[in-house]
Write a protein that holds these residues in place. Structure first.
Motif, PDB file in Angstrom:
ATOM      1  N   LEU A  98       0.832  -1.206   0.000  1.00  0.00           N
ATOM      2  CA  LEU A  98       0.000   0.000   0.000  1.00  0.00           C
ATOM      3  C   LEU A  98       0.866   1.255   0.000  1.00  0.00           C
ATOM      4  O   LEU A  98       0.523   2.259  -0.628  1.00  0.00           O
ATOM      5  N   GLY A  99       1.988   1.184   0.703  1.00  0.00           N
ATOM      6  CA  GLY A  99       2.907   2.317   0.687  1.00  0.00           C
ATOM      7  C   GLY A  99       3.440   2.601  -0.709  1.00  0.00           C
ATOM      8  O   GLY A  99       3.520   3.763  -1.126  1.00  0.00           O
ATOM      9  N   ASP A 151     -12.314   4.773  -9.542  1.00  0.00           N
ATOM     10  CA  ASP A 151     -11.528   4.684  -8.317  1.00  0.00           C
ATOM     11  C   ASP A 151     -10.097   5.166  -8.568  1.00  0.00           C
ATOM     12  O   ASP A 151      -9.407   4.670  -9.464  1.00  0.00           O
ATOM     13  N   VAL A 152      -9.641   6.113  -7.766  1.00  0.00           N
ATOM     14  CA  VAL A 152      -8.343   6.741  -7.995  1.00  0.00           C
ATOM     15  C   VAL A 152      -7.200   5.751  -7.827  1.00  0.00           C
ATOM     16  O   VAL A 152      -6.281   5.676  -8.651  1.00  0.00           O
ATOM     17  N   THR A 186      -3.125   2.262 -10.397  1.00  0.00           N
ATOM     18  CA  THR A 186      -2.453   0.958 -10.514  1.00  0.00           C
ATOM     19  C   THR A 186      -2.501   0.440 -11.940  1.00  0.00           C
ATOM     20  O   THR A 186      -1.483   0.014 -12.505  1.00  0.00           O
ATOM     21  N   LEU A 187      -3.681   0.473 -12.543  1.00  0.00           N
ATOM     22  CA  LEU A 187      -3.824  -0.005 -13.918  1.00  0.00           C
ATOM     23  C   LEU A 187      -2.986   0.834 -14.878  1.00  0.00           C
ATOM     24  O   LEU A 187      -2.306   0.297 -15.766  1.00  0.00           O
ATOM     25  N   SER A 188      -3.003   2.152 -14.709  1.00  0.00           N
ATOM     26  CA  SER A 188      -2.220   3.030 -15.572  1.00  0.00           C
ATOM     27  C   SER A 188      -0.732   2.719 -15.466  1.00  0.00           C
ATOM     28  O   SER A 188      -0.015   2.660 -16.477  1.00  0.00           O
ATOM     29  N   SER A 189      -0.253   2.507 -14.239  1.00  0.00           N
ATOM     30  CA  SER A 189       1.160   2.255 -14.022  1.00  0.00           C
ATOM     31  C   SER A 189       1.606   0.953 -14.674  1.00  0.00           C
ATOM     32  O   SER A 189       2.581   0.922 -15.436  1.00  0.00           O
ATOM     33  N   GLU A 211      -6.587  -2.814  -1.380  1.00  0.00           N
ATOM     34  CA  GLU A 211      -6.202  -4.223  -1.354  1.00  0.00           C
ATOM     35  C   GLU A 211      -6.435  -4.890  -2.705  1.00  0.00           C
ATOM     36  O   GLU A 211      -5.637  -5.721  -3.146  1.00  0.00           O
ATOM     37  N   PHE A 212      -7.540  -4.520  -3.375  1.00  0.00           N
ATOM     38  CA  PHE A 212      -7.806  -5.075  -4.707  1.00  0.00           C
ATOM     39  C   PHE A 212      -6.762  -4.590  -5.702  1.00  0.00           C
ATOM     40  O   PHE A 212      -6.340  -5.329  -6.602  1.00  0.00           O
ATOM     41  N   SER A 213      -6.302  -3.363  -5.526  1.00  0.00           N
ATOM     42  CA  SER A 213      -5.248  -2.830  -6.387  1.00  0.00           C
ATOM     43  C   SER A 213      -3.950  -3.602  -6.204  1.00  0.00           C
ATOM     44  O   SER A 213      -3.204  -3.833  -7.164  1.00  0.00           O
ATOM     45  N   ILE A 214      -3.665  -4.008  -4.974  1.00  0.00           N
ATOM     46  CA  ILE A 214      -2.460  -4.803  -4.710  1.00  0.00           C
ATOM     47  C   ILE A 214      -2.532  -6.139  -5.432  1.00  0.00           C
ATOM     48  O   ILE A 214      -1.547  -6.619  -5.998  1.00  0.00           O
TER      49      ILE A 214
END
Length: 428
Positions: free
Chosen positions: A230-231, A295-296, A301-304, A332-335
């Motif tokens: 998350l960090g 969702d920001v 995450t997807l963009s990166s 958490e879903f982004s992780i």
């Protein structure tokens, strides 16, 4: 019936019990040598058991043999299996002494049952063979995996715990062999099984405590892992926010640039206007970020990772239908998505450029489902849990993070390889 007067069968029975006990000890042990070498060494040990047992029975009697078998048979077995295995000494003593203690009760019970039914040597042999075979299969099937996990997490305290089975073994032998064998002393039989009830209660308490510690350690490890990731995502979001702010400032300044160009053209300074336009164009190379969802955190995450995939020459095929409000924590879903895409990018980077492709699907009707697929060149090895194994040291953390998420939200997760493609599917 101990059949102590029949020395050949007493020796055979001893060897059979030792084989069964070794099988029990090995059922929860991970070895560092090949099966062929282990079989050879254990065969030599069984030869020693047969010769030493027969010698003691002939020279000093069966009762004396019962009193000293912990030293002549059990202690060498513990040392031998420990030498063959990959385990800490204190864990080995606890595990193997517990199996020996259990085997002692199994063997004594079989003797009492065969005596009660007035069985023969054949029935005694068949009951022992069947019982030990069934116990080994059940332990391997149901105890091996949880015990190896538990021993891997709980690193300390095993030496103290090892004193429990060792003490009970000595006490059980004393009850069974003094002053006469237990089959000739009904009172001692009652005490032996009362002791067995106490042992069960103590072991139940021990393992409840150990599993509580195991769950606590796993939860702590998963939380630390999620916090670290998350960090990293927060840092990425901050960078994207700064980039977006810079883009807005540039668009705001565009109006002033256009006014300047208009003034230059109106005054007839066409070369200066063209030069100014070229200069402005070079300063406005940054493009408007692509938006994949509302969702920001998830969008960042997807963009990166989609950007990393394109830089690696990977063809992206996306089918995204992500709701504005997720049924799980978006961080958490982004992780999960970050770990899955990172693994896919790493896998594709080792492939020829024409084979590099990632398919990413995310839908939310009727249920939220994520599927990420990529081609794979080598055969993928899976653990007993169905998780992909990494041959590179330091990898595999992402998979554990994904499984921690699925466990927390009770999600269905599968890793499969089909027709040269690796698929990760998560359904909430």
């Amino acid at each position: 019936m101990l059949f102590e007067d029949n020395i050949p069968y007493a020796t055979l029975k001893t060897v059979l019990i030792v084989i069964g006990t070794l099988g029990m000890m090995c059922s929860t042990t991970k070895f560092k040598y090949s099966a062929k070498r282990i079989t050879l060494i254990l065969s030599l040990y069984l030869c020693y058991v047969a010769v030493s047992s027969a010698s003691l029975i002939i020279l000093l009697g069966y009762t004396f043999f019962l009193r000293v078998f912990l030293l002549t048979i059990s202690a060498p077995a513990v040392c031998l299996v420990f030498w063959l295995a990959e385990v800490h000494p204190s864990k080995a003593v606890f595990s193997y002494a517990t199996q020996i203690l259990f085997s002692m009760y199994v063997s004594a019970t079989i003797t009492l049952i065969n005596t009660a039914v007035h069985g023969t040597k054949l029935t005694d042999f068949l009951i022992r063979l069947t019982s030990y075979g069934l116990i080994i299969v059940l332990e391997y099937r149901f105890l091996r995996r949880p015990f190896l996990r538990l021993s891997a997490i709980a690193e300390s305290g095993w030496l103290i715990l090892a004193l429990i089975p060792c003490s009970f073994m000595i006490f059980s032998v004393a009850l069974a062999a003094y002053p006469v064998p237990y089959t000739e002393n009904p009172t001692n039989i009652i005490f032996i099984y009362l002791l067995g009830a106490v042992i069960i209660i103590i072991y139940f308490s021990i393992f409840q405590y150990l599993f509580t510690q195991y769950r606590f350690q796993m939860a702590k490890q998963d939380l630390e892992l999620l916090n670290v990731q998350l960090g990293h995502l927060r840092e990425k979001i901050t960078q994207d926010a700064l980039s977006a702010e810079k883009s807005r400032i540039d668009r705001h300044d565009m109006r002033h640039r256009l006014q300047t160009v208009s003034s230059l053209l109106e005054s007839g300074n066409t070369p200066e206007a063209l030069a100014y336009i070229r200069q402005s164009v070079s300063q406005l190379q940054a493009k408007e970020p692509v938006s994949f969802c509302k969702d920001v955190i998830l969008n960042a995450t997807l963009s990166s990772y989609f950007g990393q995939a394109k830089e690696a020459g990977i063809v992206l095929e996306t089918r995204l239908s992500i709701p504005e409000t997720l049924p799980v924590n978006s961080g958490e879903f982004s992780i999960v998505i970050a770990n899955a895409l990172e693994n896919s990018i790493r896998a594709c980077s080792s492939l020829p450029s024409e084979q590099r492709k990632i398919i990413c699907k995310c839908i939310y009707k009727p249920k939220l489902m994520l599927e990420i697929s990529n081609p794979c060149s080598n055969s993928v090895a899976f653990s007993e849990d169905g998780l992909p194994l990494s041959s590179e040291e330091g990898h595999g953390v992402g998979t554990r993070s994904i499984m921690a998420f699925c466990k927390k939200y009770d999600a269905f997760c599968t890793f499969t390889v089909e027709n040269g493609w690796f698929h990760l599917r998560i359904v909430l």
